[in-house]
Write a protein that holds these residues in place. Structure first.
Motif, PDB file in Angstrom:
ATOM      1  N   ASN A 178      -1.774 -55.944 -69.385  1.00 30.02           N
ATOM      2  CA  ASN A 178      -1.509 -57.249 -68.777  1.00 30.02           C
ATOM      3  C   ASN A 178      -1.364 -57.156 -67.265  1.00 30.02           C
ATOM      4  OD1 ASN A 178      -1.633 -59.357 -70.590  1.00 30.02           O
ATOM      5  ND2 ASN A 178       0.371 -58.912 -71.462  1.00 30.02           N
ATOM      6  N   ASP A 179      -0.924 -55.963 -66.806  1.00 26.68           N
ATOM      7  CA  ASP A 179      -0.631 -55.796 -65.378  1.00 26.68           C
ATOM      8  C   ASP A 179      -1.745 -55.101 -64.607  1.00 26.68           C
ATOM      9  OD1 ASP A 179       1.865 -56.923 -65.885  1.00 26.68           O
ATOM     10  OD2 ASP A 179       2.793 -54.961 -66.281  1.00 26.68           O
ATOM     11  N   ASP A 180      -2.638 -54.431 -65.316  1.00 30.37           N
ATOM     12  CA  ASP A 180      -3.696 -53.679 -64.645  1.00 30.37           C
ATOM     13  C   ASP A 180      -5.054 -54.227 -65.077  1.00 30.37           C
ATOM     14  OD1 ASP A 180      -5.578 -51.743 -63.742  1.00 30.37           O
ATOM     15  OD2 ASP A 180      -3.990 -50.225 -63.700  1.00 30.37           O
ATOM     16  N   HIS A 181      -5.565 -55.172 -64.285  1.00 30.09           N
ATOM     17  CA  HIS A 181      -6.812 -55.849 -64.653  1.00 30.09           C
ATOM     18  C   HIS A 181      -8.029 -54.940 -64.484  1.00 30.09           C
ATOM     19  CE1 HIS A 181      -4.673 -59.581 -65.197  1.00 30.09           C
ATOM     20  NE2 HIS A 181      -4.141 -59.461 -63.993  1.00 30.09           N
ATOM     21  N   ASN A 182      -7.947 -53.979 -63.575  1.00 31.04           N
ATOM     22  CA  ASN A 182      -9.081 -53.070 -63.376  1.00 31.04           C
ATOM     23  C   ASN A 182      -9.384 -52.281 -64.647  1.00 31.04           C
ATOM     24  OD1 ASN A 182      -9.524 -53.765 -60.675  1.00 31.04           O
ATOM     25  ND2 ASN A 182      -7.991 -52.312 -59.948  1.00 31.04           N
ATOM     26  N   ILE A 183      -8.314 -51.802 -65.301  1.00 33.82           N
ATOM     27  CA  ILE A 183      -8.502 -51.040 -66.534  1.00 33.82           C
ATOM     28  C   ILE A 183      -8.716 -51.971 -67.718  1.00 33.82           C
ATOM     29  CG2 ILE A 183      -7.382 -49.461 -68.169  1.00 33.82           C
ATOM     30  CD1 ILE A 183      -6.178 -48.005 -65.815  1.00 33.82           C
ATOM     31  N   SER A 184      -7.966 -53.077 -67.776  1.00 35.89           N
ATOM     32  CA  SER A 184      -8.094 -53.983 -68.921  1.00 35.89           C
ATOM     33  C   SER A 184      -9.504 -54.550 -69.033  1.00 35.89           C
ATOM     34  CB  SER A 184      -7.068 -55.118 -68.831  1.00 35.89           C
ATOM     35  OG  SER A 184      -7.336 -55.964 -67.733  1.00 35.89           O
ATOM     36  N   ASP A 185     -10.148 -54.820 -67.901  1.00 38.78           N
ATOM     37  CA  ASP A 185     -11.524 -55.341 -67.928  1.00 38.78           C
ATOM     38  C   ASP A 185     -12.486 -54.339 -68.567  1.00 38.78           C
ATOM     39  OD1 ASP A 185     -10.664 -57.631 -66.711  1.00 38.78           O
ATOM     40  OD2 ASP A 185     -11.379 -57.097 -64.704  1.00 38.78           O
ATOM     41  N   LEU A 186     -12.143 -53.053 -68.511  1.00 38.57           N
ATOM     42  CA  LEU A 186     -13.019 -52.017 -69.060  1.00 38.57           C
ATOM     43  C   LEU A 186     -12.802 -51.772 -70.544  1.00 38.57           C
ATOM     44  CD1 LEU A 186     -12.679 -49.358 -66.197  1.00 38.57           C
ATOM     45  CD2 LEU A 186     -14.649 -50.833 -66.620  1.00 38.57           C
ATOM     46  N   VAL A 187     -11.571 -52.054 -71.053  1.00 32.27           N
ATOM     47  CA  VAL A 187     -11.238 -51.586 -72.400  1.00 32.27           C
ATOM     48  C   VAL A 187     -10.892 -52.669 -73.421  1.00 32.27           C
ATOM     49  CG1 VAL A 187     -10.410 -49.385 -71.456  1.00 32.27           C
ATOM     50  CG2 VAL A 187      -8.767 -51.238 -71.867  1.00 32.27           C
ATOM     51  N   VAL A 188     -10.455 -53.833 -72.963  1.00 30.73           N
ATOM     52  CA  VAL A 188     -10.022 -54.871 -73.911  1.00 30.73           C
ATOM     53  C   VAL A 188     -11.190 -55.294 -74.799  1.00 30.73           C
ATOM     54  CG1 VAL A 188      -9.255 -57.277 -74.119  1.00 30.73           C
ATOM     55  CG2 VAL A 188      -8.097 -55.730 -72.539  1.00 30.73           C
ATOM     56  N   GLY A 189     -10.926 -55.355 -76.107  1.00 35.32           N
ATOM     57  CA  GLY A 189     -11.953 -55.708 -77.075  1.00 35.32           C
ATOM     58  C   GLY A 189     -12.742 -54.522 -77.592  1.00 35.32           C
ATOM     59  N   ALA A 194     -14.780 -46.227 -78.009  1.00 35.71           N
ATOM     60  CA  ALA A 194     -15.633 -46.951 -77.055  1.00 35.71           C
ATOM     61  C   ALA A 194     -14.941 -47.068 -75.696  1.00 35.71           C
ATOM     62  CB  ALA A 194     -15.985 -48.326 -77.598  1.00 35.71           C
ATOM     63  N   ALA A 195     -13.637 -47.364 -75.718  1.00 34.19           N
ATOM     64  CA  ALA A 195     -12.875 -47.469 -74.470  1.00 34.19           C
ATOM     65  C   ALA A 195     -12.784 -46.119 -73.777  1.00 34.19           C
ATOM     66  CB  ALA A 195     -11.473 -48.010 -74.770  1.00 34.19           C
ATOM     67  N   SER A 248      -6.082 -54.780 -77.299  1.00 37.51           N
ATOM     68  CA  SER A 248      -5.675 -56.119 -76.891  1.00 37.51           C
ATOM     69  C   SER A 248      -5.044 -56.074 -75.498  1.00 37.51           C
ATOM     70  CB  SER A 248      -4.650 -56.669 -77.895  1.00 37.51           C
ATOM     71  OG  SER A 248      -3.916 -57.728 -77.338  1.00 37.51           O
ATOM     72  N   LYS A 249      -5.002 -57.215 -74.828  1.00 37.44           N
ATOM     73  CA  LYS A 249      -4.371 -57.298 -73.502  1.00 37.44           C
ATOM     74  C   LYS A 249      -2.860 -57.061 -73.579  1.00 37.44           C
ATOM     75  CE  LYS A 249      -6.955 -59.671 -69.960  1.00 37.44           C
ATOM     76  NZ  LYS A 249      -6.901 -60.711 -68.921  1.00 37.44           N
ATOM     77  N   LYS A 250      -2.308 -57.217 -74.799  1.00 43.74           N
ATOM     78  CA  LYS A 250      -0.874 -56.990 -74.973  1.00 43.74           C
ATOM     79  C   LYS A 250      -0.533 -55.504 -75.111  1.00 43.74           C
ATOM     80  CE  LYS A 250      -0.212 -61.400 -77.392  1.00 43.74           C
ATOM     81  NZ  LYS A 250       0.230 -62.033 -78.683  1.00 43.74           N
ATOM     82  N   ASP A 251      -1.550 -54.681 -75.276  1.00 44.93           N
ATOM     83  CA  ASP A 251      -1.334 -53.253 -75.534  1.00 44.93           C
ATOM     84  C   ASP A 251      -1.008 -52.496 -74.235  1.00 44.93           C
ATOM     85  OD1 ASP A 251      -1.901 -53.736 -78.152  1.00 44.93           O
ATOM     86  OD2 ASP A 251      -3.977 -52.982 -78.043  1.00 44.93           O
ATOM     87  N   LYS A 252      -0.504 -51.296 -74.452  1.00 42.93           N
ATOM     88  CA  LYS A 252      -0.333 -50.339 -73.358  1.00 42.93           C
ATOM     89  C   LYS A 252      -1.186 -49.111 -73.685  1.00 42.93           C
ATOM     90  CE  LYS A 252       4.415 -51.635 -72.160  1.00 42.93           C
ATOM     91  NZ  LYS A 252       5.823 -51.162 -72.058  1.00 42.93           N
ATOM     92  N   LEU A 253      -1.703 -48.478 -72.635  1.00 43.37           N
ATOM     93  CA  LEU A 253      -2.450 -47.247 -72.802  1.00 43.37           C
ATOM     94  C   LEU A 253      -1.687 -46.098 -72.154  1.00 43.37           C
ATOM     95  CD1 LEU A 253      -6.161 -48.172 -71.967  1.00 43.37           C
ATOM     96  CD2 LEU A 253      -4.991 -48.318 -74.152  1.00 43.37           C
TER      97      LEU A 253
END
Length: 255
Positions: A178-189, A194-195, A248-253
């Motif tokens: 939710n806080d890091d859009h650079n990474i979330s754009d690459l992995v969400v979904g 694959a991520a 999901s965007k709610k997740d943490k990596l």
């Protein structure tokens, strides 16, 4: 031997040292190799001729690493790190050479965090700490825990091996998508694999996915990391459910 700066000094010798030297001196797209000085009392005066080390990167000081004058010859004051390894005589000598080396280093080294030692015998732990060693690596305990853990989760050894063999800058951190859009754009979904494929292109690697929506196992608190099925953490997925899970965007990596 030339006067070196920002090099690594390895005190002692065992069958793990050649691979350590290769890792430290290796230059690739991620890092520049670092020069190494080895202090050891080996039979050969030129012991590295049969190894494929980069030319000019590895220097040898023949002698005992607990000798203060030998340490000064290896320029320990200007070293980036000092590694004390459990030498080949550790069984018969109870690794006492390593402890004595740590005390000798203390005479000339102000920053003890720069000193790392292999801990072969647990009973030497306090002696190493009292000598000012900044980091102890308990090689026997790590080996035993890795083998016993692999009995219940064979994928755990793959995770550890993957982290240690990864060529990127080895910093582990937790990222809230939710806080890091650079990474979330690459992995969400995407699925775990694959991520990970996408992030590996950018010198990152997923260690685990944390999902608040998955139910904890056996009443464990959701923040505890464990390696069972249906955990809140997805680690090196092996079940069909984990393989199909989409981030999901709610997740943490943990990357």
């Amino acid at each position: 031997m030339p006067h070196l700066k920002q090099h690594v000094v390895i005190c002692g010798w065992n069958d793990r040292v050649p691979e350590m030297i290769r890792e430290i001196t290796c230059t690739n797209s991620i890092k520049k190799g670092i020069k190494v000085v080895v202090i050891a009392d080996l039979a050969d005066d030129k012991p590295f001729t049969s190894y494929d080390f980069p030319p000019g990167f590895v220097h040898y000081c023949k002698g005992i690493s607990s000798d203060y004058l030998m340490l000064r010859k290896a320029c320990i004051k200007d070293a980036r790190k000092i590694l004390i390894v459990a030498d080949d005589q550790k069984i018969t000598r109870n690794n006492i050479r390593g402890v004595l080396t740590a005390y000798a280093i203390r005479m000339d080294q102000e920053n003890y965090s720069d000193v790392i030692a292999e801990l072969f015998y647990e009973e030497n732990k306090d002696a190493f700490i009292n000598a000012g060693v900044g980091k102890l690596v308990p090689i026997n305990r790590l080996y035993e825990r890795l083998i016993s853990s692999a009995t219940f989760n064979p994928g755990l050894s793959d995770i550890v091996t993957g982290i240690l063999s990864f060529n990127g800058v080895q910093i582990v951190k937790s990222v809230a998508l939710n806080d890091d859009h650079n990474i979330s754009d690459l992995v969400v979904g995407k699925t775990f694999h694959a991520a990970n494929t996408e992030l590996r292109k950018r010198n990152m690697m997923i260690v685990a996915i944390y999902s608040d929506e998955r139910k904890p196992v056996n009443g464990h608190a959701s923040y505890e990391m464990h390696f069972l099925e249906n955990s809140t953490y997805i680690i090196n997925p092996g079940t069909e459910l984990d393989l199909a899970y989409q981030i999901s965007k709610k997740d943490k990596l943990i990357i």
